[in-house]
Scaffold this motif. Structure first.
Motif, PDB file in Angstrom:
ATOM      1  N   ALA A 193       0.837  -1.212   0.000  1.00 50.24           N
ATOM      2  CA  ALA A 193       0.000   0.000   0.000  1.00 50.24           C
ATOM      3  C   ALA A 193       0.866   1.254   0.000  1.00 50.24           C
ATOM      4  CB  ALA A 193      -0.926  -0.020   1.202  1.00 50.24           C
ATOM      5  N   ASP A 194       1.959   1.250   0.758  1.00 47.02           N
ATOM      6  CA  ASP A 194       2.807   2.434   0.829  1.00 47.02           C
ATOM      7  C   ASP A 194       3.558   2.663  -0.481  1.00 47.02           C
ATOM      8  OD1 ASP A 194       1.881   2.805   3.340  1.00 47.02           O
ATOM      9  OD2 ASP A 194       3.760   2.379   4.380  1.00 47.02           O
ATOM     10  N   CYS A 195       3.851   1.588  -1.199  1.00 50.57           N
ATOM     11  CA  CYS A 195       4.491   1.751  -2.516  1.00 50.57           C
ATOM     12  C   CYS A 195       3.553   2.486  -3.467  1.00 50.57           C
ATOM     13  CB  CYS A 195       4.871   0.390  -3.096  1.00 50.57           C
ATOM     14  SG  CYS A 195       6.374  -0.317  -2.404  1.00 50.57           S
ATOM     15  N   LEU A 209       9.659   5.877   0.894  1.00 46.46           N
ATOM     16  CA  LEU A 209       9.065   5.036   1.932  1.00 46.46           C
ATOM     17  C   LEU A 209       9.607   5.423   3.308  1.00 46.46           C
ATOM     18  CD1 LEU A 209       9.227   1.570   0.127  1.00 46.46           C
ATOM     19  CD2 LEU A 209       7.145   2.805   0.720  1.00 46.46           C
ATOM     20  N   ARG A 210      10.909   5.623   3.392  1.00 48.45           N
ATOM     21  CA  ARG A 210      11.521   5.939   4.696  1.00 48.45           C
ATOM     22  C   ARG A 210      11.144   7.332   5.187  1.00 48.45           C
ATOM     23  NH1 ARG A 210      17.198   4.511   2.418  1.00 48.45           N
ATOM     24  NH2 ARG A 210      17.226   2.222   2.428  1.00 48.45           N
ATOM     25  N   LEU A 219      10.236  -8.889   0.293  1.00 46.79           N
ATOM     26  CA  LEU A 219       8.829  -8.730   0.656  1.00 46.79           C
ATOM     27  C   LEU A 219       7.937  -8.637  -0.577  1.00 46.79           C
ATOM     28  CD1 LEU A 219       9.219  -6.179   3.605  1.00 46.79           C
ATOM     29  CD2 LEU A 219       8.505  -8.562   3.799  1.00 46.79           C
ATOM     30  N   LEU A 220       8.405  -7.893  -1.576  1.00 47.63           N
ATOM     31  CA  LEU A 220       7.582  -7.719  -2.782  1.00 47.63           C
ATOM     32  C   LEU A 220       7.547  -8.974  -3.633  1.00 47.63           C
ATOM     33  CD1 LEU A 220       8.568  -4.077  -3.828  1.00 47.63           C
ATOM     34  CD2 LEU A 220       6.440  -4.842  -2.754  1.00 47.63           C
ATOM     35  N   ASP A 275      -1.721  -5.427 -10.384  1.00 47.50           N
ATOM     36  CA  ASP A 275      -2.544  -6.585 -10.019  1.00 47.50           C
ATOM     37  C   ASP A 275      -2.553  -6.800  -8.505  1.00 47.50           C
ATOM     38  OD1 ASP A 275      -4.028  -9.076 -10.882  1.00 47.50           O
ATOM     39  OD2 ASP A 275      -2.400  -9.953  -9.709  1.00 47.50           O
ATOM     40  N   ALA A 276      -1.383  -6.681  -7.874  1.00 48.44           N
ATOM     41  CA  ALA A 276      -1.314  -6.873  -6.416  1.00 48.44           C
ATOM     42  C   ALA A 276      -2.081  -5.783  -5.682  1.00 48.44           C
ATOM     43  CB  ALA A 276       0.140  -6.895  -5.966  1.00 48.44           C
ATOM     44  N   TRP A 277      -2.005  -4.538  -6.165  1.00 49.14           N
ATOM     45  CA  TRP A 277      -2.774  -3.458  -5.527  1.00 49.14           C
ATOM     46  C   TRP A 277      -4.271  -3.752  -5.584  1.00 49.14           C
ATOM     47  CZ3 TRP A 277       0.392   0.937  -8.311  1.00 49.14           C
ATOM     48  CH2 TRP A 277       1.547   1.204  -7.564  1.00 49.14           C
TER      49      TRP A 277
END
Length: 420
Positions: free
Chosen positions: A270-272, A291-292, A315-316, A343-345
């Motif tokens: 989600a943060d990506c 992200l950081r 993780l991805l 697709d993952a989102w």
């Protein structure tokens, strides 16, 4: 027997002893209690999680109400997995209703994960998920049924896999002026037991109807599985209950999901999406920097150097997203394509949809603060000149523009070609 009237009586009885946080919570508790009496009809046994942020919020008293009116209550404050297995396995066709008080002492941070008991409660949500045990005495493998209704009460959140299968009631401490009657089992228990018997008589006489019920569900997937028994009971009762049940299903599921502590991989996903903004691709380093930079996200404090490219990649990769060598305007570098995330989102963190009737407000047409015709000829603070003044180009032997103390030399065609 009027089912709606009976459920109204159960709701009024609970309200005498407990103040619930909302009408949706009251509806869910009443329907869950009723559903325990028709467990033979269900494919899924919903869990009821009663949680509170602190002591003295009424969670144990609400569990008393559940115990007083549900089918075959089996109350405990602690239990070994084997004891629970045997309790259910002794009467698999008519299992007890498990009531676990002080569940935070079983699943809390100091108690460990209790994977066996959690696995049992997860498996018992769906019919046909037995546990296998080897009996050394008979040298045979024994199937032990796990399917049973279960309610848990405790401080703080229960394991996410349990809450994902539950109607979650978030209790809160009574405010000044909120009064309830004291509950004493010996004095008040018989009234609850009478309601238990009436519920059992009403619902067991409609088992076949409930077993065949296919109610219209306002939810999907596991949430629909969890709420189907309660909505089927509401539809059987009629009156205001069908509408109230669906409203409660949506409201409590939304509340649960809003407070859900997302897993690290899903949070990263989600943060990506936020970090990508409108970019079609990002270098890995820029994605990490973005992200950081979120002070409320875990990425800056994940490890000594924060989230690393390798950790992010691992993780991805679970979502089949991998970095690639990409040619950016600044040069070639490792990075990620936006299209690899799409697709993952959509599957794991879809954009929230506006609720029915919650139209996105129209954006008013922008009005220029100053139109060209309104521009002041003399140049007030609001004036916008109709044409931006641009100094004309200088040529040889002519004074230079501001910032060029020396006259610019004319650029000839020969100089651009390198022949001068």
């Amino acid at each position: 027997m009027d089912g709606a009237e009976l459920l109204d009586t159960v709701a009024a009885t609970i309200a005498r002893y407990v103040i619930l946080p909302s009408q949706s919570a009251a509806t869910a508790v009443v329907l869950w209690i009723a559903a325990t009496h028709a467990v033979a009809a269900w494919n899924c046994a919903p869990r009821l999680v009663i949680r509170a942020p602190e002591r003295r919020c009424g969670k144990s008293r609400l569990l008393d109400m559940v115990e007083g009116m549900c089918h075959r209550p089996l109350m405990t404050v602690n239990a070994s997995p084997s004891a629970v297995y045997r309790s259910i396995g002794m009467a698999p066709s008519d299992p007890p209703t498990l009531l676990i008080d002080e569940a935070d002492t079983i699943f809390g941070p100091k108690a460990g994960e209790n994977e066996d008991l959690r696995g049992l409660l997860n498996a018992g949500h769906q019919r046909g998920r037995p546990a296998l045990r080897y009996d050394a005495g008979s040298r045979s493998v024994e199937k032990i049924q796990t399917f049973a209704m279960a309610a848990l009460a405790g401080i703080g959140a229960m394991p996410d896999t349990i809450e994902d299968r539950a109607a979650v009631i978030r209790m809160r401490r009574r405010a000044a002026g909120e009064e309830v009657a004291p509950y004493r089992v010996r004095r008040d228990g018989p009234e609850l037991d009478e309601l238990r018997q009436r519920l059992n008589q009403w619902l067991t006489s409609h088992i076949d109807q409930l077993r065949a019920a296919t109610p219209d569900m306002p939810l999907e997937d596991r949430a629909a599985d969890t709420w189907e028994p309660m909505i089927a009971v509401a539809d059987l009762a009629g009156g205001q209950w069908p509408r109230a049940a669906r409203k409660a299903a949506v409201a409590l599921t939304s509340d649960r999901d809003a407070g859900d502590e997302t897993s690290i991989p899903s949070r990263l996903l989600a943060d990506c999406r936020t970090a990508f903004q409108d970019a079609d691709a990002l270098p890995t380093q820029i994605l990490l920097d973005r992200l950081r930079s979120d002070p409320e996200a875990p990425w800056a404090t994940m490890g000594a150097a924060g989230l690393t490219a390798m950790r992010m990649g691992n993780l991805l990769r679970e979502f089949e997203i991998r970095s690639d060598t990409i040619r950016f305007p600044t040069g070639q570098a490792k990075g990620y394509h936006r299209s690899d995330f799409t697709d993952a989102w959509n599957r794991y963190c879809p954009e929230p949809k506006p609720a029915p009737g919650e139209a996105v407000p129209a954006v008013p047409a922008s009005t220029p603060q100053v139109s060209p015709k309104e521009a002041s000829a003399t140049g007030t603070a609001q004036a916008v000149p109709t044409t931006q003044a641009v100094p004309h180009l200088t040529s040889g032997n002519e004074a230079g523009t501001a910032g060029t103390p020396y006259p610019l030399r004319a650029v000839s065609a020969d100089s651009t070609s390198g022949a001068a």
